[in-house]
Design a protein around this motif. Structure first.
Motif, mmCIF file in Angstrom:
data_model
loop_
_atom_site.group_PDB
_atom_site.id
_atom_site.type_symbol
_atom_site.label_atom_id
_atom_site.label_comp_id
_atom_site.label_asym_id
_atom_site.label_seq_id
_atom_site.Cartn_x
_atom_site.Cartn_y
_atom_site.Cartn_z
ATOM 1 N N LYS A 1 39.449 97.987 40.730
ATOM 2 C CA LYS A 1 39.013 99.038 41.661
ATOM 3 C C LYS A 1 38.126 100.072 40.973
ATOM 4 C CE LYS A 1 42.952 98.764 44.757
ATOM 5 N NZ LYS A 1 44.230 99.373 45.128
ATOM 6 N N LYS A 2 38.395 100.327 39.697
ATOM 7 C CA LYS A 2 37.612 101.301 38.944
ATOM 8 C C LYS A 2 36.324 100.693 38.375
ATOM 9 C CE LYS A 2 41.509 104.188 37.520
ATOM 10 N NZ LYS A 2 41.147 105.526 37.900
ATOM 11 N N GLY A 3 36.122 99.394 38.634
ATOM 12 C CA GLY A 3 34.917 98.734 38.150
ATOM 13 C C GLY A 3 34.940 98.411 36.671
ATOM 14 N N LEU A 4 36.141 98.283 36.096
ATOM 15 C CA LEU A 4 36.271 98.037 34.665
ATOM 16 C C LEU A 4 36.649 96.598 34.327
ATOM 17 C CD1 LEU A 4 38.147 101.336 33.770
ATOM 18 C CD2 LEU A 4 35.708 100.836 33.513
ATOM 19 N N ALA A 5 37.124 95.855 35.330
ATOM 20 C CA ALA A 5 37.546 94.470 35.094
ATOM 21 C C ALA A 5 37.226 93.615 36.309
ATOM 22 C CB ALA A 5 39.045 94.422 34.794
ATOM 23 N N ASN A 6 37.215 92.320 36.066
ATOM 24 C CA ASN A 6 37.053 91.326 37.129
ATOM 25 C C ASN A 6 38.248 90.389 37.048
ATOM 26 O OD1 ASN A 6 34.313 92.069 37.911
ATOM 27 N ND2 ASN A 6 33.746 91.297 35.893
ATOM 28 N N LYS A 7 38.714 89.923 38.197
ATOM 29 C CA LYS A 7 39.840 88.984 38.210
ATOM 30 C C LYS A 7 39.503 87.827 39.134
ATOM 31 C CE LYS A 7 44.825 88.713 38.664
ATOM 32 N NZ LYS A 7 44.988 87.664 39.642
ATOM 33 N N GLU A 8 39.609 86.630 38.576
ATOM 34 C CA GLU A 8 39.374 85.417 39.345
ATOM 35 C C GLU A 8 40.626 85.076 40.151
ATOM 36 O OE1 GLU A 8 36.436 83.670 39.231
ATOM 37 O OE2 GLU A 8 35.641 85.215 37.891
ATOM 38 N N THR A 9 40.475 84.203 41.110
ATOM 39 C CA THR A 9 41.569 83.793 41.978
ATOM 40 C C THR A 9 42.761 83.237 41.197
ATOM 41 O OG1 THR A 9 39.953 83.252 43.657
ATOM 42 C CG2 THR A 9 42.161 82.395 43.991
ATOM 43 N N TYR A 10 42.503 82.467 40.165
ATOM 44 C CA TYR A 10 43.590 81.833 39.421
ATOM 45 C C TYR A 10 44.015 82.604 38.180
ATOM 46 C CZ TYR A 10 42.806 78.074 42.650
ATOM 47 O OH TYR A 10 42.678 77.342 43.803
ATOM 48 N N GLN B 1 42.283 84.456 35.846
ATOM 49 C CA GLN B 1 41.411 84.762 34.718
ATOM 50 C C GLN B 1 40.899 86.189 34.844
ATOM 51 O OE1 GLN B 1 38.443 81.813 33.906
ATOM 52 N NE2 GLN B 1 37.224 83.201 32.658
ATOM 53 N N VAL B 2 40.975 86.931 33.746
ATOM 54 C CA VAL B 2 40.583 88.339 33.730
ATOM 55 C C VAL B 2 39.468 88.531 32.710
ATOM 56 C CG1 VAL B 2 41.398 90.700 33.324
ATOM 57 C CG2 VAL B 2 42.971 88.996 34.236
ATOM 58 N N SER B 3 38.478 89.337 33.090
ATOM 59 C CA SER B 3 37.415 89.693 32.156
ATOM 60 C C SER B 3 37.051 91.153 32.387
ATOM 61 C CB SER B 3 36.188 88.800 32.360
ATOM 62 O OG SER B 3 35.674 88.976 33.665
ATOM 63 N N LEU B 4 36.410 91.731 31.408
ATOM 64 C CA LEU B 4 35.986 93.123 31.518
ATOM 65 C C LEU B 4 34.538 93.199 31.989
ATOM 66 C CD1 LEU B 4 37.492 94.583 28.221
ATOM 67 C CD2 LEU B 4 38.454 94.672 30.521
ATOM 68 N N THR B 5 34.247 94.217 32.768
ATOM 69 C CA THR B 5 32.859 94.496 33.124
ATOM 70 C C THR B 5 32.205 95.113 31.890
ATOM 71 O OG1 THR B 5 33.346 96.736 33.868
ATOM 72 C CG2 THR B 5 33.494 94.970 35.534
ATOM 73 N N SER B 6 30.912 95.332 31.937
ATOM 74 C CA SER B 6 30.243 95.943 30.783
ATOM 75 C C SER B 6 30.807 97.338 30.508
ATOM 76 C CB SER B 6 28.728 95.979 30.966
ATOM 77 O OG SER B 6 28.393 96.681 32.133
ATOM 78 N N GLU B 7 31.102 98.097 31.565
ATOM 79 C CA GLU B 7 31.704 99.432 31.382
ATOM 80 C C GLU B 7 33.116 99.302 30.832
ATOM 81 O OE1 GLU B 7 32.232 103.651 31.454
ATOM 82 O OE2 GLU B 7 30.553 102.299 31.179
ATOM 83 N N GLY B 8 33.866 98.337 31.314
ATOM 84 C CA GLY B 8 35.217 98.106 30.806
ATOM 85 C C GLY B 8 35.205 97.729 29.340
ATOM 86 N N GLU B 9 34.254 96.895 28.959
ATOM 87 C CA GLU B 9 34.144 96.497 27.556
ATOM 88 C C GLU B 9 33.734 97.682 26.687
ATOM 89 O OE1 GLU B 9 31.876 93.262 24.722
ATOM 90 O OE2 GLU B 9 32.260 92.759 26.829
#
Length: 123
Positions: A50-59, A61-69
């Protein structure tokens, strides 16, 4: 720091560190690393999304956005600097320094952090 609470910073740092070990990062990996429940991890990751810091796939998998990183790198750098101060300057054991650094890193002001980096000659 983007109005993140201590726990949010811990999640960012953990996702970042797990991603650096290679492979994909899943919610369950984050929960295990932080020794918290899967539902707690789910809520925390959704908050980061919600804060735009991460992405989460349906199954899971989690990754960070550029701002999150960017924030995760900042948090990790501060953690390493505090750990270095505690071990190299104060002679605290690695184990205790890691635990204490995790507590201290969230509370340091920008000024103190800047002075710490200067003292330890960290860029």
């Amino acid at each position: 720091m983007n109005e993140l609470k201590k726990s949010g910073e811990d999640y960012l740092e953990t996702i970042y560190n797990l991603s650096k070990q290679g492979g994909t990062v899943k919610s369950v990996d984050v929960a295990m690393a932080l020794k918290v429940t899967k539902p707690s991890t789910h809520r925390a990751i959704e908050n980061l999304v919600k804060k735009g810091l991460a992405n989460k796939e349906t199954y899971g998998q989690v990754s960070l956005t550029s701002e999150g990183e960017r924030l995760a790198k900042e948090i990790t750098k501060k953690h390493k600097a505090v750990t270095m101060l505690l071990t190299k300057v104060l002679g605290v054991s690695e184990e205790i320094a890691e635990v204490d650094a995790c507590k201290i890193e969230h509370e340091l002001s920008e000024e103190t952090t800047k002075r710490l980096y200067e003292f330890l000659e960290i860029e």
